[in-house]
Design an enzyme around this catalytic site. Structure first.
Site, PDB file in Angstrom:
ATOM      1  N   GLU A  55      46.424  33.396  49.234  1.00 56.47           N
ATOM      2  CA  GLU A  55      46.620  33.489  50.687  1.00 56.47           C
ATOM      3  C   GLU A  55      45.574  32.664  51.408  1.00 56.47           C
ATOM      4  O   GLU A  55      45.879  32.005  52.407  1.00 56.47           O
ATOM      5  CB  GLU A  55      46.542  34.955  51.153  1.00 56.47           C
ATOM      6  CG  GLU A  55      46.932  35.152  52.612  1.00 56.47           C
ATOM      7  CD  GLU A  55      45.890  34.671  53.606  1.00 56.47           C
ATOM      8  OE1 GLU A  55      46.283  34.046  54.621  1.00 56.47           O
ATOM      9  OE2 GLU A  55      44.690  34.893  53.391  1.00 56.47           O
ATOM     10  N   ASP A  75      43.580  37.379  46.736  1.00 56.36           N
ATOM     11  CA  ASP A  75      42.445  36.501  46.468  1.00 56.36           C
ATOM     12  C   ASP A  75      41.190  36.834  47.272  1.00 56.36           C
ATOM     13  O   ASP A  75      41.256  37.332  48.385  1.00 56.36           O
ATOM     14  CB  ASP A  75      42.827  35.019  46.680  1.00 56.36           C
ATOM     15  CG  ASP A  75      43.599  34.757  47.971  1.00 56.36           C
ATOM     16  OD1 ASP A  75      44.118  35.709  48.583  1.00 56.36           O
ATOM     17  OD2 ASP A  75      43.674  33.578  48.365  1.00 56.36           O
TER      18      ASP A  75
HETATM   19 ZN    ZN Z   1      41.009  35.505  55.019  1.00 55.80          ZN
HETATM   20 ZN    ZN Z   2      43.080  37.893  54.781  1.00 55.59          ZN
END
Ligand code: ZN
Ligand code: ZN
Length: 432
Positions: free
Chosen positions: A163, A96
Site C-alpha cells: 500500500e 506493509d
Molecule cells: Zn502510510
Molecule cells: Zn496507511
C-alpha cells in the site's frame, strides 16, 4: 396499543442487537488480538517484502474456516467465507511497514533492519498503523465466522501488500481479485488516524483522500562562467521563474472550491559559486480530488514550464515527466451514511465524527475505481488526554509515518474491531 409499541421496540432492538458484537464477545478475543498486534508491530516488513506477514494472515483465516488463496498480486491473501444467499462484502487490510527507524521507546518497538531496494540498510516500522488494521481485520473475521447465524452472504477478506508504494491494490485486481473470486457488492476498510482520539471512529462522505502524482522537470540552459552570464542561458534563473509561475496555477487557474496542491519539493542544479550549470532538476508532488482538476494541473505544469524556458531562449525545451501515483479515495456517499449510522448505534453518537478530506493518498481508491461501492473509515489512535494537551499547547501530535507514532493500543484496537465488525454486519446482517 401500548403493548404493540413495546413489542415493536423489542423486535427492533433485537434486530439492532445483531448488528454489532457485544462487549463480552470483544473481551473474549481481545487478548489474541493484542498478542497478534504486538507480534506484527515487532516484526514489520517493507512493501513487496510482506512474506511472513501474509503467511500469518493466511493462517489466521484458514483456522477460521475460510478458503484461502495466497500469492494474489504478490503477497496478497484472499479468504472467502460463504454463508448462504446474500450480498458479497470485501474487507481489506493492508500489510506493509515503512522504512522508518522506530523511536517510540515502547517495549515492543521494532528493531528490524533490512536492505531496501537500493541496497541501503534501513529501519522498518509500522508507522502507518497497518498492524492495527491487520489485528482488527482478523478480529473481525473471527467474530463474523463465529456468528454466522446473524448474517447472510459471502465474506471476502483480503490482505493487501504494497500500500505504501500504492501498487498493491492494482496488482491484486490485475491478478484476478474480481474475476477469480466472488465480485463484491461493497468494499470496506479502516485506517487509523493519529490525531483522532482513540475510542472514536470517523467518516468522510465522498472524497476522503487525494489524487497524488509526481512530476520530474529538467530545465536545459547553456552553462558557462558566472562572471560572463551574457554568454550563457542560465537554467537556475529559468528554474526560479518556473517555480514562481507554477504557484499561479492553483492560485489563478483552479476554481477555489476545488482543493489542489503543487509543491516543488526538490530543486537541484549547479556545483559552484561561479559556474552557471547546463541544467536544473525539479521534483514536484501534485495533489487534487477531481479528475478534471488533476488533468488541468498536469497539463498546466507542462505549459508553464515550456513557456518559461521559451521566454528565456533555452536551447532545448524542458523535459517534463509525469509519474502517475494514485487516484483519490472516494467513499460512496450513500454507503458512507449507512455505515456512519451503524457506527453511531454501536459506538455512541459522541464517538462518531465527520472528518474533513485530507490531501494524503491511499490505493484503496482502486477498488472504488473498479466499480465497487467502497468506504474507508477512520479509527482514532491518539490517547485522548494527549489530544487535549496538543490542542492546549498548539504542538501537533506525531503524525502517521512519524518515528514516534504510537497508537493508544487497547482503545484503538477495541474500537477498530468494533467499528469494522459493526460495519460488516450492517451490510451482511439484513436480507438484501
Ligand atoms: Zn502510510
Ligand atoms: Zn496507511
Amino acid at each position: 396499543m401500548k403493548n404493540r409499541v413495546a413489542v415493536f421496540l423489542l423486535l427492533a432492538s433485537a434486530a439492532w442487537a445483531q448488528s454489532a458484537p457485544s462487549a463480552a464477545e470483544i473481551d473474549a478475543i481481545y487478548p489474541d488480538i493484542e498478542a497478534l498486534y504486538i507480534d506484527l508491530h515487532r516484526n514489520p516488513e517493507l512493501s513487496l517484502q510482506e512474506q511472513k506477514t501474509a503467511a500469518k494472515m493466511a493462517d489466521g483465516l484458514r483456522q477460521l474456516g475460510f478458503e484461502v488463496t495466497s500469492g494474489v498480486g504478490g503477497h496478497g491473501v484472499v479468504g472467502v467465507l460463504r454463508n448462504g444467499t446474500g450480498p458479497t462484502l470485501m474487507v481489506r487490510t493492508d500489510m506493509d511497514g515503512l522504512p522508518v527507524e522506530e523511536q517510540t521507546g515502547l517495549p515492543y518497538a521494532s528493531r528490524v533492519k533490512v536492505k531496501d531496494a537500493s541496497g541501503a540498510e534501513v529501519g522498518v516500522m509500522h508507522a502507518c498503523g497497518h498492524d492495527v488494521h491487520m489485528a482488527a481485520w482478523l478480529g473481525t473475521a473471527r467474530l463474523l465466522a463465529k456468528s454466522k447465524q446473524s448474517w447472510r452472504g459471502t465474506l471476502v477478506m483480503i490482505a493487501q501488500p504494497a500500500e505504501e508504494i500504492v501498487t498493491g491494490a492494482r496488482a491484486m485486481i490485475d491478478a484476478g481479485l474480481f474475476t477469480k473470486f466472488p465480485r463484491p457488492d461493497f468494499a470496506l476498510a479502516i485506517h487509523d488516524l493519529a490525531d483522532l482520539p482513540a475510542g472514536k471512529a470517523g467518516y468522510a462522505s465522498g472524497y476522503m483522500l487525494a489524487n497524488a502524482d509526481s512530476v520530474d522537470i529538467t530545465i536545459f540552459g547553456k552553462g558557462g562562467h558566472g562572471a560572463w552570464p551574457h554568454t550563457t542561458i542560465d537554467p537556475i534563473v529559468i528554474a526560479a521563474r518556473t517555480i514562481v509561475s507554477l504557484q499561479t496555477i492553483v492560485a489563478r487557474e483552479v476554481d477555489p472550491i476545488n482543493p489542489a496542491v503543487i509543491t516543488v519539493g526538490s530543486t537541484h542544479g549547479g556545483t559552484k559559486h561561479n559556474i552557471i550549470p547546463d541544467q536544473v532538476h525539479l521534483q514536484l508532488t501534485v495533489r487534487s480530488f477531481k479528475d478534471e482538476v488533476r488533468k488541468h494541473l498536469l497539463s498546466a505544469i507542462e505549459r508553464v514550464t515550456r513557456a518559461e524556458a521559451a521566454a528565456a531562449g533555452a536551447p532545448t525545451p524542458p523535459a517534463v515527466k509525469v509519474t502517475p501515483g494514485v487516484t483519490a479515495t472516494y467513499n460512496d456517499p450513500k454507503l458512507t451514511m449507512r455505515l456512519a449510522g451503524a457506527l453511531r448505534r454501536n459506538l455512541g453518537e459522541a464517538n462518531v465524527v465527520e472528518v474533513p478530506p485530507k490531501m494524503g493518498s491511499e490505493d484503496f481508491s482502486e477498488f472504488g475505481r473498479a466499480g465497487i461501492p467502497a468506504v474507508m473509515l477512520w479509527v482514532g489512535a491518539a490517547e485522548p488526554a494527549k489530544v487535549e494537551a496538543a490542542k492546549a499547547s498548539g504542538t501537533p501530535l506525531p503524525s502517521l509515518h512519524s518515528a514516534t507514532f504510537a497508537p493508544d493500543r487497547e482503545r484503538t484496537l477495541r474500537t477498530a474491531v468494533m467499528a469494522e465488525t459493526a460495519a460488516a454486519l450492517e451490510l451482511l446482517g439484513r436480507s438484501p
